[in-house]
Design a protein around this motif. Structure first.
Motif, PDB file in Angstrom:
ATOM      1  N   TRP A  88      -5.068   5.345   6.855  1.00 24.35           N
ATOM      2  CA  TRP A  88      -4.849   6.449   5.907  1.00 24.35           C
ATOM      3  C   TRP A  88      -5.841   7.572   6.199  1.00 24.35           C
ATOM      4  O   TRP A  88      -6.962   7.331   6.634  1.00 24.35           O
ATOM      5  CB  TRP A  88      -5.085   6.007   4.462  1.00 24.35           C
ATOM      6  N   LYS A 143      -6.941   7.243  -8.137  1.00 18.78           N
ATOM      7  CA  LYS A 143      -6.266   8.293  -7.377  1.00 18.78           C
ATOM      8  C   LYS A 143      -7.307   9.183  -6.696  1.00 18.78           C
ATOM      9  O   LYS A 143      -8.321   9.523  -7.271  1.00 18.78           O
ATOM     10  CB  LYS A 143      -5.397   9.121  -8.329  1.00 18.78           C
ATOM     11  N   TYR A 166       0.818  -1.206   0.000  1.00 19.20           N
ATOM     12  CA  TYR A 166       0.000   0.000   0.000  1.00 19.20           C
ATOM     13  C   TYR A 166       0.856   1.262   0.000  1.00 19.20           C
ATOM     14  O   TYR A 166       1.879   1.341   0.687  1.00 19.20           O
ATOM     15  CB  TYR A 166      -0.910   0.019   1.234  1.00 19.20           C
ATOM     16  N   ASN A 170       0.682   6.062  -5.832  1.00 26.37           N
ATOM     17  CA  ASN A 170      -0.760   5.931  -5.575  1.00 26.37           C
ATOM     18  C   ASN A 170      -1.408   5.278  -6.788  1.00 26.37           C
ATOM     19  O   ASN A 170      -0.715   4.856  -7.719  1.00 26.37           O
ATOM     20  CB  ASN A 170      -1.418   7.283  -5.262  1.00 26.37           C
ATOM     21  N   GLY A 218      -7.123   3.151  -5.132  1.00 26.66           N
ATOM     22  CA  GLY A 218      -6.410   4.400  -4.914  1.00 26.66           C
ATOM     23  C   GLY A 218      -5.130   4.260  -4.123  1.00 26.66           C
ATOM     24  O   GLY A 218      -4.248   5.112  -4.208  1.00 26.66           O
ATOM     25  N   ILE A 219      -5.007   3.143  -3.360  1.00 32.82           N
ATOM     26  CA  ILE A 219      -3.867   3.025  -2.454  1.00 32.82           C
ATOM     27  C   ILE A 219      -3.087   1.717  -2.580  1.00 32.82           C
ATOM     28  O   ILE A 219      -1.928   1.655  -2.176  1.00 32.82           O
ATOM     29  CB  ILE A 219      -4.298   3.203  -0.980  1.00 32.82           C
ATOM     30  N   SER A 258      -0.379   7.290   0.717  1.00 30.15           N
ATOM     31  CA  SER A 258      -1.611   8.057   0.577  1.00 30.15           C
ATOM     32  C   SER A 258      -2.128   7.839  -0.844  1.00 30.15           C
ATOM     33  O   SER A 258      -1.574   7.053  -1.606  1.00 30.15           O
ATOM     34  CB  SER A 258      -1.367   9.541   0.853  1.00 30.15           C
ATOM     35  N   THR A 259      -3.168   8.555  -1.173  1.00 34.65           N
ATOM     36  CA  THR A 259      -3.772   8.418  -2.488  1.00 34.65           C
ATOM     37  C   THR A 259      -3.420   9.581  -3.418  1.00 34.65           C
ATOM     38  O   THR A 259      -3.926   9.664  -4.515  1.00 34.65           O
ATOM     39  CB  THR A 259      -5.300   8.253  -2.345  1.00 34.65           C
ATOM     40  N   SER A 300       2.027  10.733   0.249  1.00 32.44           N
ATOM     41  CA  SER A 300       2.547   9.391  -0.005  1.00 32.44           C
ATOM     42  C   SER A 300       4.066   9.381   0.080  1.00 32.44           C
ATOM     43  O   SER A 300       4.678   8.517   0.723  1.00 32.44           O
ATOM     44  CB  SER A 300       2.084   8.905  -1.385  1.00 32.44           C
ATOM     45  N   ASP A 320      -9.085   8.269  -4.180  1.00 33.27           N
ATOM     46  CA  ASP A 320      -9.968   7.381  -3.432  1.00 33.27           C
ATOM     47  C   ASP A 320      -9.167   6.633  -2.377  1.00 33.27           C
ATOM     48  O   ASP A 320      -7.983   6.339  -2.573  1.00 33.27           O
ATOM     49  CB  ASP A 320     -10.617   6.344  -4.358  1.00 33.27           C
ATOM     50  N   LEU A 321      -9.823   6.285  -1.278  1.00 33.11           N
ATOM     51  CA  LEU A 321      -9.212   5.397  -0.299  1.00 33.11           C
ATOM     52  C   LEU A 321      -9.718   3.973  -0.439  1.00 33.11           C
ATOM     53  O   LEU A 321      -9.447   3.116   0.410  1.00 33.11           O
ATOM     54  CB  LEU A 321      -9.428   5.914   1.123  1.00 33.11           C
TER      55      LEU A 321
END
Length: 467
Positions: A393, A317, A72, A294, A324-325, A75-76, A81, A319-320
């Motif tokens: 996150w 990108k 992972y 990401n 996205g991650i 971050s996104t 990140s 999104d969580l």
């Protein structure tokens, strides 16, 4: 017998003295190369299922190393990140939790005394360099590469300016390098080629001593643009598409052909890095890590649905959700990592610092705290691999979003200030996050919700609740 052992057994035989064996040379610490792509999705390369874009060098790298299925990003989006890699902290503890812009050039800086992965490696005697995008400060701030532990830097200080592949300037350490051919809208000097060559030169110049190189290419981030070379022509007539223009991104370029060629160009760079290691005779003593900052973007004409850029995952990108991650990661370390291996070990960007500390026998300072866990036991198949209790996150756009991964359970909060936009998924049964189980699992939902809200430390710069 290898050359190091031969050197260690050289005899010193003067006529009047007994012959002795000289002390055996200590093996050189392993070199480390960390390659970070920009907005490369989980499914954008062949080892992760890509069926259109050709990435033979990454395929070869995976066949010679280890592929992670559940790695992972920090971050996104880009800055937080990268900040997570730099500090070994998730975004509930790190300083940089979003893309906060500074005019006219740069982003929110880290504090002067921040302990970074660059400082860690440099203090251990490594020559350190970063080539590509920085995005963690602004020129003359306390948070430029030189002040954060990197002996050499070449590339973009500002991630906003990194949107252009034909910028008017780049930075070499603290010197602004004007690219004359790109002034006044010119497009002749392609930034990625310059950055790539500087990275290769750094490797050549430091082949005889331990080095740590971060190659932070901006491929395949928007804009969708690259020279009309042989790679672009491979894809030029492959897709039925009309020219795309959004007022400056790539004007008459074909977006699908451009994106595919950019991923293939990134793959070509990776192949050239590994070939350089072989040519220099340091391949066996160099660990190479390849990943992305990401998930895939949808900007500038990019078409992640067409390329299935997020593979089986939901989201992109910003999104969580997993798309996205969750990012590709391949690690290659000849004669140390089992070739062609795959692991489902859950890992994240904040694990890189403790893993490299473990690899190089660095003892982290007692006053430095990391959220990470070394995954070296997984890489080398030695010892006991510790597991994360959870991954966390937070993302500071769109009302603020949060996510918590705990075992197979994944919670996503779509608005940090609302208890109503809470989603719960079981990734073991629902990798695509299509079935929200929050209402049918109220106990798990409440337990994870309370835990998620208690993990973070409030940030004055990136607040959720206090302002």
């Amino acid at each position: 017998m290898n050359k190091q052992n031969i050197a260690g057994l050289m005899l010193c035989c003067a006529p009047l003295y007994a012959c002795k064996t000289a002390p055996e040379e200590q093996p050189q610490k392993p070199n480390v190369i960390y390659i970070l792509a920009d907005d490369l999705g989980y499914g954008d390369i062949e080892p992760y299922g890509q069926e259109i874009i050709k990435t033979p060098h990454l395929t070869q790298m995976a066949s010679e190393g280890m592929l992670f299925t559940q790695h992972y990003a920090g971050s996104t989006v880009s800055a937080p990140s990268r900040g997570s890699v730099m500090t070994g902290l998730h975004t509930g503890h790190s300083q940089i939790r979003g893309n906060r812009e500074i005019e006219p050039e740069g982003q929110q800086p880290m504090e002067r005394d921040t302990y970074t992965i660059g400082k860690m490696m440099k203090e251990e005697g490594y020559t350190t360099g970063i080539f590509g995008k920085w995005g963690l400060g602004y020129p003359e701030s306390p948070s430029i590469p030189k002040k954060m532990g990197f002996d050499e830097f070449y590339g973009y200080n500002c991630q906003r300016q990194a949107h252009s592949y034909y910028p008017e300037h780049l930075w070499k350490n603290e010197e602004k390098i004007i690219l004359q051919d790109n002034l006044n809208g010119g497009r002749k000097t392609y930034s990625q080629d310059l950055i790539h060559q500087e990275g290769l030169e750094f490797i050549r110049n430091n082949k005889d001593k331990p080095f740590f190189a971060m190659l932070t290419y901006t491929l395949p981030h928007a804009e969708l643009n690259l020279p009309h070379d042989s790679i672009y022509h491979i894809y030029e007539d492959m897709f039925e598409e009309t020219p795309y223009s959004d007022g400056g991104y790539h004007d008459s370029e074909k977006p699908r052909a451009s994106f595919a060629a950019m991923v293939s160009l990134l793959d070509k760079y990776v192949g050239e890095v590994i070939q350089e290691l072989k040519d220099l005779g340091i391949d066996d003593n160099t660990i190479v890590i390849f990943t992305s900052d990401n998930g895939p973007h949808k900007e500038g004409g990019a078409d992640p649905e067409f390329f299935n850029s997020n593979g089986p995952l939901r989201g992109f990108k910003r999104d969580l959700y997993e798309g996205g991650i969750r990012v590709p990661m391949i690690v290659r370390y000849p004669n140390h990592i089992k070739a062609g291996s795959t692991t489902n070990h859950i890992s994240a960007f904040w694990d890189i610092m403790p893993t490299l500390a473990d690899l190089t026998n660095i003892e982290l300072p007692a006053n430095e705290v990391t959220d990470g866990i070394s995954f070296l036991p997984t890489l080398l198949n030695k010892g006991t691999q510790k597991e994360h209790e959870y991954l966390y996150w937070e993302f500071h756009e769109g009302g603020g979003r949060l996510a918590l991964l705990e075992g197979d359970w994944k919670m996503v909060i779509l608005n940090a200030k609302s208890e109503e936009q809470v989603e719960l998924y079981n990734l073991a049964d629902d990798l695509g996050e299509t079935n929200n189980l929050a209402d049918v699992n109220p106990e798990i939902t409440k337990e994870m919700y309370d835990k998620l809200k208690s993990i973070r430390v409030e940030s004055d710069i990136f607040p959720f609740y206090t302002k």
